[in-house]
Design an enzyme around this catalytic site. Sequence first.
Site, PDB file in Angstrom:
ATOM      1  N   LYS A 112       0.992  -1.169   0.070  1.00 44.10           N
ATOM      2  CA  LYS A 112      -0.165   0.027   0.117  1.00 44.10           C
ATOM      3  C   LYS A 112       0.790   1.415   0.004  1.00 44.10           C
ATOM      4  CE  LYS A 112      -4.313  -1.386   1.778  1.00 44.10           C
ATOM      5  NZ  LYS A 112      -5.691  -1.239   2.706  1.00 44.10           N
ATOM      6  N   LYS A 199      -4.685 -10.544  -5.277  1.00 41.39           N
ATOM      7  CA  LYS A 199      -6.001 -10.888  -4.576  1.00 41.39           C
ATOM      8  C   LYS A 199      -7.111  -9.834  -5.127  1.00 41.39           C
ATOM      9  CE  LYS A 199      -5.798  -7.798  -0.818  1.00 41.39           C
ATOM     10  NZ  LYS A 199      -5.919  -7.354   0.763  1.00 41.39           N
ATOM     11  N   LYS A 202     -10.572  -3.864  -3.900  1.00 43.03           N
ATOM     12  CA  LYS A 202     -11.014  -2.391  -4.310  1.00 43.03           C
ATOM     13  C   LYS A 202     -10.111  -1.558  -4.540  1.00 43.03           C
ATOM     14  CE  LYS A 202     -13.055  -2.600   0.160  1.00 43.03           C
ATOM     15  NZ  LYS A 202     -14.065  -2.961   0.881  1.00 43.03           N
TER      16      LYS A 202
HETATM   17  P1  AMP Z   1     -11.092  -4.980   3.743  1.00 41.45           P
HETATM   18  O1  AMP Z   1     -11.773  -4.851   2.453  1.00 41.45           O
HETATM   19  O2  AMP Z   1      -9.537  -4.934   3.415  1.00 41.45           O
HETATM   20  O3  AMP Z   1     -11.424  -4.185   4.934  1.00 41.45           O
HETATM   21  O4  AMP Z   1     -11.171  -6.533   4.145  1.00 41.45           O
HETATM   22  C1  AMP Z   1     -12.272  -6.892   4.982  1.00 41.45           C
HETATM   23  C2  AMP Z   1     -12.294  -8.605   5.123  1.00 41.45           C
HETATM   24  O5  AMP Z   1     -12.354  -9.079   3.993  1.00 41.45           O
HETATM   25  C3  AMP Z   1     -11.075  -8.974   5.762  1.00 41.45           C
HETATM   26  O6  AMP Z   1     -11.531 -10.059   6.664  1.00 41.45           O
HETATM   27  C4  AMP Z   1     -10.334  -9.604   4.504  1.00 41.45           C
HETATM   28  O7  AMP Z   1      -9.096 -10.655   5.081  1.00 41.45           O
HETATM   29  C5  AMP Z   1     -11.169 -10.128   3.626  1.00 41.45           C
HETATM   30  N1  AMP Z   1     -10.813 -10.013   2.165  1.00 41.45           N
HETATM   31  C6  AMP Z   1     -10.492  -8.893   1.647  1.00 41.45           C
HETATM   32  N2  AMP Z   1     -10.215  -9.142   0.313  1.00 41.45           N
HETATM   33  C7  AMP Z   1     -10.188 -10.407   0.111  1.00 41.45           C
HETATM   34  C8  AMP Z   1      -9.884 -11.476  -0.810  1.00 41.45           C
HETATM   35  N3  AMP Z   1      -9.531 -11.008  -2.016  1.00 41.45           N
HETATM   36  N4  AMP Z   1     -10.131 -12.849  -0.517  1.00 41.45           N
HETATM   37  C9  AMP Z   1     -10.747 -13.212   0.695  1.00 41.45           C
HETATM   38  N5  AMP Z   1     -10.914 -12.452   1.594  1.00 41.45           N
HETATM   39  C10 AMP Z   1     -10.686 -11.047   1.636  1.00 41.45           C
END
Ligand code: AMP
Length: 336
Positions: A112, A199, A202
């Site tokens: 990031k 992965k 967004k």
């Molecule tokens: P975030 O959007 O980064 O706040 O992530 C929110 C939740 O979604 C966290 O538990 C992340 O580990 C999970 N997460 C985000 N992106 C992925 C992905 N590509 N695959 C699996 N889990 C994800």
Amino acid sequence: MEEKKTVLSCIQPTGDMHFGNYFGAVQNWVHLQDTYDCYYGVVDYHAMTMPYNPKKLRSNTWDLIINLMSAGVDPKNLFIQSMVPEHAELSWIFNCFCSFGQLTRMTQFKDKSSQSNQSSEDGFIAAGLLTYPILQAADILVYRADFVPVGKDQEQHLELSRNIAQRFNNQMGKEYFKLPECLFTETPKVMSPADPTRKMSKSAGEKHAISIFADPDRIRKQIKSAVTDTGESSGEMSPGVANLFSLLKASNEMDSYNSLMEDYKKGSLKYSELKEVVAEALVKVSDPFREKRAKLVANKKDVKYQIKQASIRIRGRAQETLREVKELAGLLNAKM
Ligand code: AMP
């Protein structure tokens, strides 16, 4: 009666909820609600670590609350991080129980910080981007959580939370914090349809995430253009095809999964057919969410009231932890 164990997990309001969030974490949040004492946060402080727009942050926060409720999260378990300032206070205390070296080793910081550096005109990288895993440790430990349902990308941060808890406990001479454990789904890492070696996310750009609230035709279009062959022929299934199969499995379409896997093994699989089946599976998973969302959007005022009430109640638990932590750490609590 045995006390219920505590589950905590959070999500950043940085845009629409995508299938990575859902299959990696949120689906688990919903299932765990029946068995555990659950706390689910929309972490707006975390969303400030990258360049952001304040007005958009506020509207994204409420949108995400509505999205989570639409996907089945009970509003009484939902809070907004900035409504519970104890997270930030505990985070400062934890800043003194975590080393600079540990933070610089975090892979998310490395990824990031280069993104932030490229997207801002003056190459600004917020110090908060380095220290946000400490805030994350506070998010978890302020509720003394036993389990944290997250995607695989958060494993390293959770290990850091455990280190911080351990260091605090050692210094205070008391096993105050439990060491929280990750809970993974069967799909802990959903990959980007446009680049299946990274992965689904967004923050990487629109084409790298499929929103669960997108119009069905948009979902179909994104799956249709998903990368399948990357040109290498190692004999193994390519990451793009593997990702499509894992989306099918996560959607619980096991009959289609098994028969298409047979075709793959025989060498007769048509990618166009696989894509069509996956797209319809994703539309089917998300259809009820879209319906529920439309109703919640029409009742925004009510949603806001419920979440404010839940945040006030949840804050009570965080305040209790803070009082005890300050006692242990030699800080002062004003007695009312
Ligand atoms: P975030 O959007 O980064 O706040 O992530 C929110 C939740 O979604 C966290 O538990 C992340 O580990 C999970 N997460 C985000 N992106 C992925 C992905 N590509 N695959 C699996 N889990 C994800």
